[in-house]
Motif scaffolding. Structure first.
Motif, PDB file in Angstrom:
ATOM      1  N   LYS A  41       0.403  -1.036  -0.215  1.00 43.73           N
ATOM      2  CA  LYS A  41      -0.463   0.113   0.246  1.00 43.73           C
ATOM      3  C   LYS A  41       0.598   1.330  -0.221  1.00 43.73           C
ATOM      4  O   LYS A  41       0.562   2.556  -0.538  1.00 43.73           O
ATOM      5  CB  LYS A  41      -0.934  -0.325   1.148  1.00 43.73           C
ATOM      6  CG  LYS A  41      -2.105  -1.279   1.162  1.00 43.73           C
ATOM      7  CD  LYS A  41      -2.615  -0.642   2.118  1.00 43.73           C
ATOM      8  CE  LYS A  41      -3.820  -2.507   2.173  1.00 43.73           C
ATOM      9  NZ  LYS A  41      -4.824  -2.066   3.399  1.00 43.73           N
ATOM     10  N   PRO A 101     -10.212 -11.356  -6.673  1.00 40.27           N
ATOM     11  CA  PRO A 101     -11.077 -11.061  -5.536  1.00 40.27           C
ATOM     12  C   PRO A 101     -11.882 -11.898  -4.885  1.00 40.27           C
ATOM     13  O   PRO A 101     -11.462 -13.107  -5.048  1.00 40.27           O
ATOM     14  CB  PRO A 101     -12.535 -10.461  -6.580  1.00 40.27           C
ATOM     15  CG  PRO A 101     -12.461 -10.682  -7.669  1.00 40.27           C
ATOM     16  CD  PRO A 101     -10.719 -11.338  -8.152  1.00 40.27           C
ATOM     17  N   THR A 149     -13.006  -7.417 -11.391  1.00 43.36           N
ATOM     18  CA  THR A 149     -11.821  -6.784 -10.555  1.00 43.36           C
ATOM     19  C   THR A 149     -11.330  -7.396  -9.878  1.00 43.36           C
ATOM     20  O   THR A 149     -11.484  -8.116  -9.285  1.00 43.36           O
ATOM     21  CB  THR A 149     -12.363  -5.199 -10.003  1.00 43.36           C
ATOM     22  OG1 THR A 149     -11.480  -4.103 -10.449  1.00 43.36           O
ATOM     23  CG2 THR A 149     -12.997  -4.898  -8.468  1.00 43.36           C
ATOM     24  N   THR A 150      -9.928  -6.898  -9.645  1.00 37.87           N
ATOM     25  CA  THR A 150      -9.241  -7.675  -9.049  1.00 37.87           C
ATOM     26  C   THR A 150      -9.170  -7.012  -7.984  1.00 37.87           C
ATOM     27  O   THR A 150      -7.939  -6.687  -7.249  1.00 37.87           O
ATOM     28  CB  THR A 150      -8.176  -8.718  -9.817  1.00 37.87           C
ATOM     29  OG1 THR A 150      -8.344  -9.069 -10.302  1.00 37.87           O
ATOM     30  CG2 THR A 150      -6.931  -9.124  -8.467  1.00 37.87           C
ATOM     31  N   GLU A 151      -9.668  -6.681  -6.345  1.00 42.68           N
ATOM     32  CA  GLU A 151      -9.347  -5.999  -5.144  1.00 42.68           C
ATOM     33  C   GLU A 151     -10.287  -7.290  -4.112  1.00 42.68           C
ATOM     34  O   GLU A 151     -11.380  -6.945  -4.712  1.00 42.68           O
ATOM     35  CB  GLU A 151     -10.498  -4.740  -5.331  1.00 42.68           C
ATOM     36  CG  GLU A 151     -10.387  -3.954  -6.909  1.00 42.68           C
ATOM     37  CD  GLU A 151     -10.729  -3.162  -6.887  1.00 42.68           C
ATOM     38  OE1 GLU A 151     -11.673  -2.083  -5.977  1.00 42.68           O
ATOM     39  OE2 GLU A 151     -10.989  -2.294  -8.067  1.00 42.68           O
ATOM     40  N   SER A 152      -9.933  -6.740  -3.371  1.00 45.74           N
ATOM     41  CA  SER A 152     -10.413  -7.634  -1.760  1.00 45.74           C
ATOM     42  C   SER A 152     -10.059  -7.314  -0.841  1.00 45.74           C
ATOM     43  O   SER A 152      -9.212  -6.175  -0.326  1.00 45.74           O
ATOM     44  CB  SER A 152     -10.037  -9.136  -2.312  1.00 45.74           C
ATOM     45  OG  SER A 152      -8.304  -9.428  -1.626  1.00 45.74           O
ATOM     46  N   LEU A 197      -5.522  -3.934  -3.628  1.00 47.16           N
ATOM     47  CA  LEU A 197      -5.743  -3.776  -5.257  1.00 47.16           C
ATOM     48  C   LEU A 197      -5.150  -3.844  -6.047  1.00 47.16           C
ATOM     49  O   LEU A 197      -3.828  -4.082  -6.022  1.00 47.16           O
ATOM     50  CB  LEU A 197      -5.829  -1.939  -5.015  1.00 47.16           C
ATOM     51  CG  LEU A 197      -7.303  -1.436  -4.094  1.00 47.16           C
ATOM     52  CD1 LEU A 197      -6.750   0.672  -4.494  1.00 47.16           C
ATOM     53  CD2 LEU A 197      -8.631  -1.927  -4.586  1.00 47.16           C
ATOM     54  N   THR A 198      -5.048  -4.653  -7.044  1.00 49.01           N
ATOM     55  CA  THR A 198      -4.457  -5.233  -7.644  1.00 49.01           C
ATOM     56  C   THR A 198      -4.372  -3.926  -8.731  1.00 49.01           C
ATOM     57  O   THR A 198      -5.743  -4.167  -9.740  1.00 49.01           O
ATOM     58  CB  THR A 198      -4.324  -6.345  -8.645  1.00 49.01           C
ATOM     59  OG1 THR A 198      -4.509  -7.133  -7.363  1.00 49.01           O
ATOM     60  CG2 THR A 198      -3.796  -7.117  -9.668  1.00 49.01           C
ATOM     61  N   ARG A 199      -3.443  -3.468  -9.636  1.00 50.25           N
ATOM     62  CA  ARG A 199      -3.400  -2.025 -10.357  1.00 50.25           C
ATOM     63  C   ARG A 199      -3.289  -2.727 -11.504  1.00 50.25           C
ATOM     64  O   ARG A 199      -2.327  -3.397 -12.301  1.00 50.25           O
ATOM     65  CB  ARG A 199      -2.698  -1.255  -9.584  1.00 50.25           C
ATOM     66  CG  ARG A 199      -3.018  -0.883  -8.579  1.00 50.25           C
ATOM     67  CD  ARG A 199      -1.904   0.425  -7.915  1.00 50.25           C
ATOM     68  NE  ARG A 199      -2.528   1.001  -6.353  1.00 50.25           N
ATOM     69  CZ  ARG A 199      -3.150   1.903  -6.131  1.00 50.25           C
ATOM     70  NH1 ARG A 199      -4.163   2.502  -7.305  1.00 50.25           N
ATOM     71  NH2 ARG A 199      -4.314   2.452  -5.153  1.00 50.25           N
ATOM     72  N   SER A 215      -8.524  -0.608 -13.238  1.00 46.75           N
ATOM     73  CA  SER A 215      -8.930  -2.246 -12.972  1.00 46.75           C
ATOM     74  C   SER A 215      -8.504  -3.262 -13.827  1.00 46.75           C
ATOM     75  O   SER A 215      -7.858  -2.668 -15.160  1.00 46.75           O
ATOM     76  CB  SER A 215     -10.227  -2.363 -12.496  1.00 46.75           C
ATOM     77  OG  SER A 215     -11.100  -3.473 -12.611  1.00 46.75           O
ATOM     78  N   LEU A 227     -10.261   1.493 -10.129  1.00 47.86           N
ATOM     79  CA  LEU A 227     -10.667   1.100  -9.075  1.00 47.86           C
ATOM     80  C   LEU A 227     -11.101   1.401  -8.125  1.00 47.86           C
ATOM     81  O   LEU A 227     -12.251   2.369  -7.815  1.00 47.86           O
ATOM     82  CB  LEU A 227      -9.663   1.106  -8.023  1.00 47.86           C
ATOM     83  CG  LEU A 227      -7.573  -0.317  -9.608  1.00 47.86           C
ATOM     84  CD1 LEU A 227      -6.667   0.546  -9.007  1.00 47.86           C
ATOM     85  CD2 LEU A 227      -8.446  -1.389  -9.156  1.00 47.86           C
ATOM     86  N   SER A 279     -15.982  -3.688  -6.564  1.00 44.97           N
ATOM     87  CA  SER A 279     -15.664  -3.780  -5.230  1.00 44.97           C
ATOM     88  C   SER A 279     -16.720  -4.184  -4.537  1.00 44.97           C
ATOM     89  O   SER A 279     -17.719  -3.837  -4.852  1.00 44.97           O
ATOM     90  CB  SER A 279     -14.832  -2.410  -4.341  1.00 44.97           C
ATOM     91  OG  SER A 279     -14.915  -3.208  -3.018  1.00 44.97           O
TER      92      SER A 279
END
Length: 517
Positions: free
Chosen positions: A14, A164, A171-174, A179-181, A189, A436, A440
């Protein structure tokens, strides 16, 4: 000991992401890393260099790890299995050149670094979290059939990529990993649910990575990250041994790659029934398919969003550019028939998809509850998934059967369609990569739905029908973002898709288009 998610590492990521975004910091120059040309090689080329003795498996692994650490701020990697992979690479590197060449005869990708998606596959002695805090310490006691085939192919698994929670969004966030950027624009995303796999390939960590697709989860990240992504036909790639189909056949495993030949080779090596399979399509000679151009194809172009919502001009432009390129190669492209799917069937199939995906998630959670001897808690899940789990507890057997019946009708509709047309061309998504946070699972449900409906109207129907479909990176918009075009083919005919993809790749090469990291 199994390697697990680390809170300290997440904190570092982060901070690194914030620093890179605010200060414009860049990773060390590629020339300062092991094997400076590594990013230019696909898996097929890298395997040849290992086989010929130009590169050792340990050098290849060190190159992959160096890129993984250099691009840590993109947050593509959920779990690191570096030491186990190093041990395997050292053993292979110690072999004589002749012995490595002999082993490569049956293991064509011997020593090539590889990453599994952190969702739905098992590798003995390691954790698969499914992107969920409830599974953060779930150590597998076996290898999935697919992992067995990857090992037999010679691949050296050194990491698992982010997803996710339960792959339930595009999207790939968890909460678990953050967050995957997108490497093309880090405020956007990367797509999902195989966003970590796409970022790992797009940023040069690996030339090809395992991915899975239950509603577009291979094709959407491939589109957003400028890569090739093929979703195989239902049943072509094994999902067992514990569950022989994912989500009643909606979900299928394969890969995201930079080159078409890597996708063809990996599918060639992993396709085919496993014990218990009853519906696998016939095995195809996929490598042979990419060695010759396809015959003249009759292609239908679909531009209508099945939800009746607008399609973004950039996504239409990508599909139309693909159509124009196909015509220049001698193929015929014409508008798809109006009302390809009836409004009634569209409603039934997407309602059924919600029932099946939530029920599949509930089944996975209950198996974990049984294994650890306690009930799952609300604080261990993201809000939208907790909502889906509660709904799933009330679904009836009749609703699940109705869902599968709707999927069968979608399959029948497309089988009839492909009696007239060779392929169906469309956008991959109805909108470019969103910012992003827009999709979510950690937000109010109504807000989530608005963005989610633009993500998979074109992709999910082929998960329900079981037909193969691919995203091909042929277009970049004015902002410099890649936007793919989707082609779908008759059931079991991945060879037709791969043949066209190889022709398009030769006509409009994309392999050396890299994000400016």
């Amino acid at each position: 000991m199994a390697e697990q998610p680390d809170a300290g590492r997440r904190g570092f990521i982060k901070v690194a992401v914030a620093g890179a975004a605010s200060l414009g910091l860049q990773a060390a120059p590629a020339g300062a890393r092991p094997l400076p040309e590594y990013e230019r090689w696909d898996a097929t080329a890298l395997a040849a260099k290992i086989r010929n003795g130009e590169v050792t498996p340990l050098e290849a692994l060190d190159a992959a790890i160096a890129r993984t650490e250099a691009h840590a701020a993109l947050n593509a990697i959920a779990l690191r299995h570096f030491e186990a992979a190093r041990e395997a690479a050292r053993g292979l590197s110690a072999l004589s050149r002749g012995e490595r060449a002999r082993r490569a005869e049956s293991a064509p990708l011997l020593g090539v670094p590889f990453a599994l998606k952190d969702l739905g596959v098992a590798m003995a002695g390691t954790v698969t979290t499914n992107g969920s805090a409830f599974f953060k310490d779930a150590v597998a006691d076996h290898d999935s059939t697919l992992v067995q085939r990857y090992r037999a192919a010679g691949l050296n698994v050194f990491a698992k990529t982010t997803s996710p929670e339960f792959g339930q969004t595009a999207t790939t966030e968890s909460r678990l990993f953050g967050l995957t950027r997108n490497p093309w624009n880090t405020v956007l995303s990367s797509g999902g649910s195989s966003g970590g796999a796409a970022v790992a390939v797009a940023s040069g960590m690996v030339p090809v990575a395992h991915a899975s697709d239950g509603g577009g989860s291979i094709r959407i990240p491939a589109s957003h990250c400028g890569l090739f992504g093929l979703k195989p036909s239902r049943g072509r790639v094994p999902a067992g041994p514990k569950a022989l189909e994912g989500w009643l056949g909606l979900s299928i495993n394969h890969a995201i790659s930079r080159s078409v030949r890597d996708s063809a080779l990996l599918l060639q090596l992993t396709q085919g029934a496993e014990p218990g399979s009853r519906s696998a399509p016939p095995v195809q000679p996929l490598l042979a398919a990419i060695e010759r151009p396809p015959r003249r194809l009759r292609i239908a172009l679909l531009e209508e969003n099945v939800f009746g919502l607008p399609v973004h001009p950039d996504c239409l432009a990508a599909a139309r550019a693909a159509a124009k390129l196909c015509e220049s190669l001698g193929h015929s492209v014409e508008p798809a028939p109006a009302r390809l799917l009836s409004r009634e069937l569209i409603g039934e199939m997407f309602t059924g998809m919600g029932v099946v995906t939530a029920t599949g998630m509930l089944s996975t959670v209950r198996a974990r509850e049984k294994a650890i001897g306690r009930a799952a808690r609300e604080d261990e899940f993201e809000p939208i998934n907790w909502r889906s789990l509660n709904l799933a507890r009330g679904y009836s057997a009749e609703q699940v059967l109705a869902a599968r019946s709707a999927f069968d009708q979608v399959g029948r509709t497309f089988d009839l369609f492909f009696g007239t047309y060779d392929l169906l061309l469309s956008p991959v998504t109805a909108a470019p990569a969103p910012r992003l946070g827009a999709m979510s699972l950690d937000q109010p449900f109504d807000d989530y739905v608005k963005s989610a409906m633009m993500a998979s109207p074109f992709t999910a129907m082929f998960n329900m029908s079981g037909h193969p479909a691919m995203s091909v990176p042929l277009h970049w918009n004015a902002a410099g973002m890649p936007i793919g075009a989707q082609f779908a083919a008759p059931f079991g005919d991945e060879a037709r898709l791969l043949s066209l993809a190889a022709q398009l790749e030769q006509a409009a090469p994309w392999q050396q288009r890299h994000p400016a990291l």
